[in-house]
Design a protein around this motif. Sequence first.
Motif, PDB file in Angstrom:
ATOM      1  N   ARG A  10      64.933  30.530 -24.055  1.00 46.34           N
ATOM      2  CA  ARG A  10      63.651  30.191 -23.414  1.00 46.34           C
ATOM      3  C   ARG A  10      63.774  30.264 -21.895  1.00 46.34           C
ATOM      4  NH1 ARG A  10      60.080  31.599 -26.382  1.00 46.34           N
ATOM      5  NH2 ARG A  10      59.918  30.578 -28.390  1.00 46.34           N
ATOM      6  N   GLY A  11      64.892  29.764 -21.367  1.00 45.27           N
ATOM      7  CA  GLY A  11      65.079  29.741 -19.920  1.00 45.27           C
ATOM      8  C   GLY A  11      65.141  31.133 -19.311  1.00 45.27           C
ATOM      9  N   LEU A  12      65.566  32.120 -20.124  1.00 48.53           N
ATOM     10  CA  LEU A  12      65.703  33.494 -19.626  1.00 48.53           C
ATOM     11  C   LEU A  12      64.584  34.403 -20.107  1.00 48.53           C
ATOM     12  CD1 LEU A  12      69.570  33.990 -20.056  1.00 48.53           C
ATOM     13  CD2 LEU A  12      68.314  33.454 -17.956  1.00 48.53           C
ATOM     14  N   GLN A  13      63.574  33.842 -20.784  1.00 48.39           N
ATOM     15  CA  GLN A  13      62.578  34.714 -21.411  1.00 48.39           C
ATOM     16  C   GLN A  13      61.738  35.496 -20.406  1.00 48.39           C
ATOM     17  OE1 GLN A  13      59.775  32.599 -23.878  1.00 48.39           O
ATOM     18  NE2 GLN A  13      59.298  31.080 -22.317  1.00 48.39           N
ATOM     19  N   HIS A  14      61.632  34.978 -19.174  1.00 44.96           N
ATOM     20  CA  HIS A  14      60.820  35.691 -18.181  1.00 44.96           C
ATOM     21  C   HIS A  14      61.670  36.479 -17.187  1.00 44.96           C
ATOM     22  CE1 HIS A  14      57.357  33.817 -19.839  1.00 44.96           C
ATOM     23  NE2 HIS A  14      57.698  32.603 -19.479  1.00 44.96           N
ATOM     24  N   GLU A  74      69.085  27.393 -11.698  1.00 46.53           N
ATOM     25  CA  GLU A  74      67.702  27.442 -12.184  1.00 46.53           C
ATOM     26  C   GLU A  74      67.649  27.130 -13.678  1.00 46.53           C
ATOM     27  OE1 GLU A  74      65.729  30.850  -9.274  1.00 46.53           O
ATOM     28  OE2 GLU A  74      66.973  31.492 -10.953  1.00 46.53           O
ATOM     29  N   LEU A  75      68.592  27.719 -14.414  1.00 48.47           N
ATOM     30  CA  LEU A  75      68.666  27.448 -15.853  1.00 48.47           C
ATOM     31  C   LEU A  75      68.883  25.961 -16.110  1.00 48.47           C
ATOM     32  CD1 LEU A  75      70.799  30.191 -17.616  1.00 48.47           C
ATOM     33  CD2 LEU A  75      68.468  29.482 -18.145  1.00 48.47           C
ATOM     34  N   GLY A 123      69.775  39.769 -27.065  1.00 52.96           N
ATOM     35  CA  GLY A 123      69.223  38.475 -26.694  1.00 52.96           C
ATOM     36  C   GLY A 123      67.709  38.442 -26.839  1.00 52.96           C
ATOM     37  N   VAL A 124      67.067  39.546 -26.459  1.00 51.12           N
ATOM     38  CA  VAL A 124      65.614  39.631 -26.605  1.00 51.12           C
ATOM     39  C   VAL A 124      65.228  39.583 -28.084  1.00 51.12           C
ATOM     40  CG1 VAL A 124      63.603  41.112 -26.220  1.00 51.12           C
ATOM     41  CG2 VAL A 124      65.297  40.817 -24.415  1.00 51.12           C
ATOM     42  N   LYS A 125      66.053  40.211 -28.935  1.00 51.67           N
ATOM     43  CA  LYS A 125      65.797  40.139 -30.389  1.00 51.67           C
ATOM     44  C   LYS A 125      65.873  38.698 -30.877  1.00 51.67           C
ATOM     45  CE  LYS A 125      67.476  44.670 -31.896  1.00 51.67           C
ATOM     46  NZ  LYS A 125      68.541  45.338 -32.681  1.00 51.67           N
TER      47      LYS A 125
END
Lengths: 107, 107
Positions: free
Chosen positions: B26-30, B37-38, B83-85
């Motif tokens: 979730r923290g890296l989704q954007h 920041e994470l 990771g996106v998967k």
Amino acid sequence: MRCDCADVLRDLPYRIGDKWTAHVLRGLQHGRRRFSELRAEMPGVTPKVLTETLRAMERDGTVTREAFDENPPRVEYELTGQGVKMLGLLDLCCAWARENLVETDAS
Amino acid sequence: MRCDCADVLRDLPYRIGDKWTAHVLRGLQHGRRRFSELRAEMPGVTPKVLTETLRAMERDGTVTREAFDENPPRVEYELTGQGVKMLGLLDLCCAWARENLVETDAS
């Protein structure tokens, strides 16, 4: 279609409930089963662990247990409405795994 | 839409990866984020545990780490294709939770 996810549940990047919960959901997906029938579908599970898993699922409201006053005693398990919902979640995750992980293995 | 699943991940009947993996997804989704920041997006995580989680995800191939030779040093993390998967899987599971668990809580 019976999903064969039981074979690969250990390697998936997700877990539904506790360790054996997904196996029980699959084992009960076509209707009620006796303890011995469930156990036969879950290679590697001990009677103690299967009993604990079923008790936890009863507490969580995903499984109901019915004991029949017969000799030898008969005990059957069945998914509740909440259990059927969790089976739906498992189906989603299995579908994802089929679409994404097979490709990964081949790369 | 940002999913607020981080707030309820502890109570869900499923787990994506290890304990903090879903939070990192979730923290890296954007897009890419610095370690600090994470960490700011994940209340309750210690730096040690976040570092271990990120290392495990690097090993699994879901996250890449890039260190910039600056002073002070800057380290950024980003989701890989894999990771996106996994983020897609998390989205499926979150959607299931929104559809099924709110109703359960109300009953």
